[in-house]
Design a protein around this motif. Structure first.
Motif, PDB file in Angstrom:
ATOM      1  N   LYS A   1       0.825  -1.216   0.000  1.00 14.64           N
ATOM      2  CA  LYS A   1       0.000   0.000   0.000  1.00 14.64           C
ATOM      3  C   LYS A   1       0.861   1.271   0.000  1.00 14.64           C
ATOM      4  O   LYS A   1       0.409   2.356  -0.355  1.00 14.64           O
ATOM      5  CB  LYS A   1      -0.930   0.023   1.220  1.00 14.64           C
ATOM      6  N   ASN A   2       2.111   1.112   0.406  1.00 10.51           N
ATOM      7  CA  ASN A   2       2.983   2.293   0.526  1.00 10.51           C
ATOM      8  C   ASN A   2       4.181   2.262  -0.428  1.00 10.51           C
ATOM      9  O   ASN A   2       5.195   2.921  -0.174  1.00 10.51           O
ATOM     10  CB  ASN A   2       3.495   2.390   1.975  1.00 10.51           C
ATOM     11  N   VAL A   3       4.090   1.465  -1.473  1.00 11.88           N
ATOM     12  CA  VAL A   3       5.224   1.399  -2.412  1.00 11.88           C
ATOM     13  C   VAL A   3       5.318   2.685  -3.223  1.00 11.88           C
ATOM     14  O   VAL A   3       4.307   3.342  -3.485  1.00 11.88           O
ATOM     15  CB  VAL A   3       5.111   0.178  -3.358  1.00 11.88           C
ATOM     16  N   ARG A   4       6.574   2.991  -3.653  1.00 11.95           N
ATOM     17  CA  ARG A   4       6.785   4.237  -4.412  1.00 11.95           C
ATOM     18  C   ARG A   4       6.906   3.996  -5.907  1.00 11.95           C
ATOM     19  O   ARG A   4       6.797   4.922  -6.694  1.00 11.95           O
ATOM     20  CB  ARG A   4       8.049   4.925  -3.894  1.00 11.95           C
ATOM     21  N   ASN A   5       7.118   2.743  -6.274  1.00 10.48           N
ATOM     22  CA  ASN A   5       7.254   2.458  -7.718  1.00 10.48           C
ATOM     23  C   ASN A   5       6.903   0.989  -7.993  1.00 10.48           C
ATOM     24  O   ASN A   5       6.715   0.187  -7.071  1.00 10.48           O
ATOM     25  CB  ASN A   5       8.679   2.781  -8.202  1.00 10.48           C
ATOM     26  N   ASN A   6       6.854   0.693  -9.295  1.00 11.45           N
ATOM     27  CA  ASN A   6       6.487  -0.670  -9.738  1.00 11.45           C
ATOM     28  C   ASN A   6       7.508  -1.719  -9.315  1.00 11.45           C
ATOM     29  O   ASN A   6       7.156  -2.874  -9.041  1.00 11.45           O
ATOM     30  CB  ASN A   6       6.332  -0.712 -11.265  1.00 11.45           C
ATOM     31  N   ARG A   7       8.763  -1.310  -9.281  1.00  9.83           N
ATOM     32  CA  ARG A   7       9.815  -2.261  -8.927  1.00  9.83           C
ATOM     33  C   ARG A   7       9.599  -2.781  -7.511  1.00  9.83           C
ATOM     34  O   ARG A   7       9.700  -3.978  -7.249  1.00  9.83           O
ATOM     35  CB  ARG A   7      11.187  -1.592  -9.046  1.00  9.83           C
ATOM     36  N   GLU A   8       9.324  -1.849  -6.579  1.00 12.65           N
ATOM     37  CA  GLU A   8       9.065  -2.262  -5.204  1.00 12.65           C
ATOM     38  C   GLU A   8       7.804  -3.125  -5.117  1.00 12.65           C
ATOM     39  O   GLU A   8       7.756  -4.117  -4.388  1.00 12.65           O
ATOM     40  CB  GLU A   8       8.900  -1.029  -4.307  1.00 12.65           C
ATOM     41  N   TYR A   9       6.790  -2.734  -5.903  1.00 10.22           N
ATOM     42  CA  TYR A   9       5.515  -3.470  -5.891  1.00 10.22           C
ATOM     43  C   TYR A   9       5.732  -4.914  -6.378  1.00 10.22           C
ATOM     44  O   TYR A   9       5.254  -5.879  -5.769  1.00 10.22           O
ATOM     45  CB  TYR A   9       4.488  -2.763  -6.779  1.00 10.22           C
ATOM     46  N   ASN A  10       6.461  -5.024  -7.487  1.00  4.90           N
ATOM     47  CA  ASN A  10       6.713  -6.357  -8.057  1.00  4.90           C
ATOM     48  C   ASN A  10       7.567  -7.222  -7.124  1.00  4.90           C
ATOM     49  O   ASN A  10       7.364  -8.433  -7.010  1.00  4.90           O
ATOM     50  CB  ASN A  10       7.418  -6.229  -9.412  1.00  4.90           C
ATOM     51  N   SER A  11       8.529  -6.578  -6.456  1.00  3.35           N
ATOM     52  CA  SER A  11       9.397  -7.298  -5.524  1.00  3.35           C
ATOM     53  C   SER A  11       8.578  -7.865  -4.376  1.00  3.35           C
ATOM     54  O   SER A  11       8.748  -9.033  -3.983  1.00  3.35           O
ATOM     55  CB  SER A  11      10.470  -6.353  -4.984  1.00  3.35           C
ATOM     56  N   ILE A  12       7.674  -7.037  -3.832  1.00  5.91           N
ATOM     57  CA  ILE A  12       6.829  -7.497  -2.729  1.00  5.91           C
ATOM     58  C   ILE A  12       5.858  -8.585  -3.212  1.00  5.91           C
ATOM     59  O   ILE A  12       5.584  -9.555  -2.508  1.00  5.91           O
ATOM     60  CB  ILE A  12       6.066  -6.316  -2.102  1.00  5.91           C
ATOM     61  N   SER A  13       5.343  -8.423  -4.427  1.00  2.00           N
ATOM     62  CA  SER A  13       4.420  -9.420  -5.008  1.00  2.00           C
ATOM     63  C   SER A  13       5.089 -10.792  -5.099  1.00  2.00           C
ATOM     64  O   SER A  13       4.463 -11.829  -4.845  1.00  2.00           O
ATOM     65  CB  SER A  13       3.954  -8.973  -6.396  1.00  2.00           C
ATOM     66  N   LYS A  14       6.372 -10.775  -5.468  1.00  2.00           N
ATOM     67  CA  LYS A  14       7.120 -12.043  -5.557  1.00  2.00           C
ATOM     68  C   LYS A  14       7.269 -12.686  -4.183  1.00  2.00           C
ATOM     69  O   LYS A  14       7.195 -13.906  -4.032  1.00  2.00           O
ATOM     70  CB  LYS A  14       8.498 -11.797  -6.175  1.00  2.00           C
ATOM     71  N   GLU A  15       7.498 -11.837  -3.176  1.00  2.00           N
ATOM     72  CA  GLU A  15       7.600 -12.350  -1.809  1.00  2.00           C
ATOM     73  C   GLU A  15       6.278 -12.985  -1.360  1.00  2.00           C
ATOM     74  O   GLU A  15       6.260 -14.042  -0.734  1.00  2.00           O
ATOM     75  CB  GLU A  15       7.984 -11.217  -0.842  1.00  2.00           C
ATOM     76  N   ILE A  16       5.180 -12.281  -1.701  1.00  6.71           N
ATOM     77  CA  ILE A  16       3.860 -12.813  -1.352  1.00  6.71           C
ATOM     78  C   ILE A  16       3.616 -14.146  -2.069  1.00  6.71           C
ATOM     79  O   ILE A  16       3.151 -15.127  -1.472  1.00  6.71           O
ATOM     80  CB  ILE A  16       2.740 -11.799  -1.724  1.00  6.71           C
ATOM     81  N   GLU A  17       3.969 -14.177  -3.359  1.00  5.60           N
ATOM     82  CA  GLU A  17       3.786 -15.394  -4.156  1.00  5.60           C
ATOM     83  C   GLU A  17       4.615 -16.549  -3.582  1.00  5.60           C
ATOM     84  O   GLU A  17       4.147 -17.688  -3.492  1.00  5.60           O
ATOM     85  CB  GLU A  17       4.199 -15.126  -5.606  1.00  5.60           C
ATOM     86  N   PHE A  18       5.826 -16.225  -3.160  1.00  2.00           N
ATOM     87  CA  PHE A  18       6.712 -17.238  -2.580  1.00  2.00           C
ATOM     88  C   PHE A  18       6.098 -17.803  -1.294  1.00  2.00           C
ATOM     89  O   PHE A  18       6.095 -19.020  -1.081  1.00  2.00           O
ATOM     90  CB  PHE A  18       8.091 -16.637  -2.292  1.00  2.00           C
ATOM     91  N   GLN A  19       5.580 -16.917  -0.436  1.00  3.83           N
ATOM     92  CA  GLN A  19       4.971 -17.363   0.822  1.00  3.83           C
ATOM     93  C   GLN A  19       3.712 -18.198   0.571  1.00  3.83           C
ATOM     94  O   GLN A  19       3.435 -19.162   1.303  1.00  3.83           O
ATOM     95  CB  GLN A  19       4.649 -16.168   1.722  1.00  3.83           C
ATOM     96  N   GLU A  20       2.953 -17.827  -0.453  1.00  2.00           N
ATOM     97  CA  GLU A  20       1.754 -18.606  -0.809  1.00  2.00           C
ATOM     98  C   GLU A  20       2.132 -20.012  -1.273  1.00  2.00           C
ATOM     99  O   GLU A  20       1.466 -20.995  -0.947  1.00  2.00           O
ATOM    100  CB  GLU A  20       0.952 -17.877  -1.895  1.00  2.00           C
TER     101      GLU A  20
END
Length: 259
Positions: free
Chosen positions: A90-109
């Motif tokens: 919710k507090n990311v500043r750019n797409n790179r940070e968003y995608n990085s966090i998305s990968k972390e979420i995907e990994f945890q799932e």
């Protein structure tokens, strides 16, 4: 100086036949026990083996439950991380940070899915292990009951015969010592090589005890004279006449009754 009285052949035959009667009585007692001591020993080994197996199975079950618990903890940790990552997105500043966090979420799932898969597998193994434990427990209980029954049976027989057997063993040794070693050695050799351990037998209906081979009348007369030790040419057993055998049996039966 008193001259030592020489033992006659008849006395030797009587002593040998007495020894045979004592040893035969010991054999009878041991035959009553039969295979019981070995059965008890085998059952004890089996029970011990089943107990060891139960310990191993319970340890394996405990390990499986620990694995399930560990995977559940991993799932909770992964869910906590996903929640944290969702807040961070919710507090990311750019797409790179968003995608990085998305990968972390995907990994945890994926970690959660893998852990759930492992939990299902472990639970299936737990159920299988419980079945084996149940079967083994029933078998152990049945074998322990059977073992106790056989032990009670053996103890009852030992209680009835142990004292008599020990007394007979002592008598056997006593009679052996009264017979010259050469004859004792021959007696033991014959006893170990013939059926039923009968090394000294009486003549029965013209044949040696336990044999179908007829003994010639001349040999029967020699046996009855008790002048020399005669063996059966077919079995090798030492032969005694029926009268001597009857006398010694009566004498030894009195001895047995007194034990």
């Amino acid at each position: 100086m008193t001259k030592k009285t020489e033992v006659t052949v008849e006395e030797k035959l009587r002593a040998l036949y007495d020894l045979q009667l004592i040893d035969s009585r010991i054999d009878e007692i041991r035959n009553v026990r039969g295979e019981l001591p070995l059965e008890v020993e085998d059952l004890e080994d089996e029970v011990e083996g089943l107990k060891t197996r139960m310990v191993k199975l319970n340890n394996e079950l405990e390990t499986l439950n620990e694995q399930i618990s560990n995977r559940k903890n991993l799932i909770e940790e992964a869910k906590t991380l996903i929640k944290k990552y969702n807040e961070q997105q919710k507090n990311v500043r750019n797409n790179r940070e968003y995608n990085s966090i998305s990968k972390e979420i995907e990994f945890q799932e994926l970690e959660i899915q893998l852990a759930e898969k492992h939990i299902r597998e472990f639970k299936a193994q737990v159920e299988q292990k419980k079945e084996v434990i149940s079967t083994t427990k029933e078998r152990l209980s049945e074998r322990e009951t059977h073992l106790q029954h056989k032990k009670d049976e053996l103890d009852a027989i030992l209680g009835e015969t142990e004292k008599e057997e020990q007394a007979l063993i002592e008598k056997s040794a006593e009679y052996e010592n009264s017979i010259e070693p050469r004859l004792v050695s021959a007696y033991k050799r014959i006893r170990g090589s013939v059926k039923n351990g009968l090394a000294v037998v009486s003549i029965e209906r013209g044949a040696s005890g336990g044999s179908f081979f007829t003994i010639p009348p001349q040999i029967q007369m020699e046996i009855s004279s008790r002048k020399k030790i005669i063996t059966d040419e077919h079995s090798g057993r030492i032969l005694v006449d029926p009268a001597l055998a009857d006398e010694e049996r009566e004498k030894m039966n009195q001895l047995f009754s007194a034990l």
